[in-house]
Motif scaffolding. Structure first.
Motif, PDB file in Angstrom:
ATOM      1  N   SER A  13       5.235  -0.014  -3.378  1.00 34.04           N
ATOM      2  CA  SER A  13       4.160   0.243  -4.328  1.00 34.04           C
ATOM      3  C   SER A  13       4.152  -0.807  -5.436  1.00 34.04           C
ATOM      4  O   SER A  13       3.096  -1.313  -5.821  1.00 34.04           O
ATOM      5  CB  SER A  13       4.329   1.636  -4.937  1.00 34.04           C
ATOM      6  N   THR A  14       5.332  -1.147  -5.945  1.00 34.20           N
ATOM      7  CA  THR A  14       5.432  -2.152  -6.996  1.00 34.20           C
ATOM      8  C   THR A  14       4.979  -3.517  -6.489  1.00 34.20           C
ATOM      9  O   THR A  14       4.249  -4.239  -7.181  1.00 34.20           O
ATOM     10  CB  THR A  14       6.880  -2.233  -7.519  1.00 34.20           C
ATOM     11  N   ILE A  15       5.395  -3.863  -5.300  1.00 30.16           N
ATOM     12  CA  ILE A  15       5.000  -5.151  -4.722  1.00 30.16           C
ATOM     13  C   ILE A  15       3.490  -5.215  -4.515  1.00 30.16           C
ATOM     14  O   ILE A  15       2.852  -6.225  -4.820  1.00 30.16           O
ATOM     15  CB  ILE A  15       5.756  -5.400  -3.398  1.00 30.16           C
ATOM     16  N   PHE A  17       1.196  -3.497  -6.141  1.00 29.39           N
ATOM     17  CA  PHE A  17       0.539  -3.550  -7.450  1.00 29.39           C
ATOM     18  C   PHE A  17       0.587  -4.958  -8.030  1.00 29.39           C
ATOM     19  O   PHE A  17      -0.407  -5.475  -8.529  1.00 29.39           O
ATOM     20  CB  PHE A  17       1.191  -2.547  -8.397  1.00 29.39           C
ATOM     21  N   LEU A  18       1.754  -5.577  -7.983  1.00 34.06           N
ATOM     22  CA  LEU A  18       1.884  -6.916  -8.550  1.00 34.06           C
ATOM     23  C   LEU A  18       1.116  -7.963  -7.736  1.00 34.06           C
ATOM     24  O   LEU A  18       0.623  -8.946  -8.296  1.00 34.06           O
ATOM     25  CB  LEU A  18       3.355  -7.300  -8.653  1.00 34.06           C
ATOM     26  N   SER A  19       1.003  -7.753  -6.440  1.00 32.10           N
ATOM     27  CA  SER A  19       0.272  -8.722  -5.620  1.00 32.10           C
ATOM     28  C   SER A  19      -1.233  -8.669  -5.886  1.00 32.10           C
ATOM     29  O   SER A  19      -1.944  -9.629  -5.596  1.00 32.10           O
ATOM     30  CB  SER A  19       0.565  -8.511  -4.144  1.00 32.10           C
ATOM     31  N   PHE A  21      -2.542  -8.929  -8.665  1.00 32.41           N
ATOM     32  CA  PHE A  21      -2.812  -9.950  -9.679  1.00 32.41           C
ATOM     33  C   PHE A  21      -2.897 -11.359  -9.087  1.00 32.41           C
ATOM     34  O   PHE A  21      -3.383 -12.277  -9.737  1.00 32.41           O
ATOM     35  CB  PHE A  21      -1.739  -9.922 -10.768  1.00 32.41           C
ATOM     36  N   THR A  22      -2.425 -11.541  -7.864  1.00 33.26           N
ATOM     37  CA  THR A  22      -2.460 -12.861  -7.244  1.00 33.26           C
ATOM     38  C   THR A  22      -3.708 -13.086  -6.397  1.00 33.26           C
ATOM     39  O   THR A  22      -3.959 -14.224  -5.986  1.00 33.26           O
ATOM     40  CB  THR A  22      -1.218 -13.068  -6.352  1.00 33.26           C
ATOM     41  N   LEU A  41      -4.707  -1.654  -5.004  1.00 32.10           N
ATOM     42  CA  LEU A  41      -4.420  -0.661  -6.038  1.00 32.10           C
ATOM     43  C   LEU A  41      -4.403   0.756  -5.475  1.00 32.10           C
ATOM     44  O   LEU A  41      -3.553   1.569  -5.842  1.00 32.10           O
ATOM     45  CB  LEU A  41      -5.413  -0.784  -7.188  1.00 32.10           C
ATOM     46  N   SER A  44      -1.238   1.051  -3.501  1.00 37.53           N
ATOM     47  CA  SER A  44      -0.118   1.147  -4.419  1.00 37.53           C
ATOM     48  C   SER A  44       0.030   2.566  -4.971  1.00 37.53           C
ATOM     49  O   SER A  44       1.136   3.108  -5.041  1.00 37.53           O
ATOM     50  CB  SER A  44      -0.304   0.150  -5.562  1.00 37.53           C
TER      51      SER A  44
END
Length: 91
Positions: A13-15, A17-19, A21-22, A41, A44
């Motif tokens: 889930s964290t990965i 969410f952060l992806s 932004f890329t 999202l 996630s």
């Protein structure tokens, strides 16, 4: 087994969410970016809550105690200020 799966889902889930932004660096059409970001999202959130359900109440309670400011004590700091010894220079 359920605990490992729950932790894995939280990490995934964290990965995800952060992806999100890329995505603007890889997809340059507005519609494509919106679809990918929304999909990541949603994925996630689903994996986060599924992992939280699998981990259960005990793990949530443990991590909630970490976030409680009452439990944030510094190490090597005395509780009583009278115990502090200040070294003074002799003249």
């Amino acid at each position: 087994m359920a605990k490992k799966l729950g932790i894995s889902l939280l990490i995934l889930s964290t990965i995800a969410f952060l992806s999100a932004f890329t995505i603007p660096f890889f997809i340059h059409t507005g519609g494509g970016m919106a679809k990918w970001i929304a999909g990541l999202l949603i994925f996630s959130e689903v994996t986060f809550w599924t992992g939280g359900i699998l981990l259960g109440k005990e793990v949530a309670k443990k991590y909630r105690s970490y976030l409680n400011p009452k439990n944030w004590k510094r190490k090597n700091v005395p509780d009583n200020p009278d115990q502090v010894s200040i070294k003074q220079d002799d003249k």
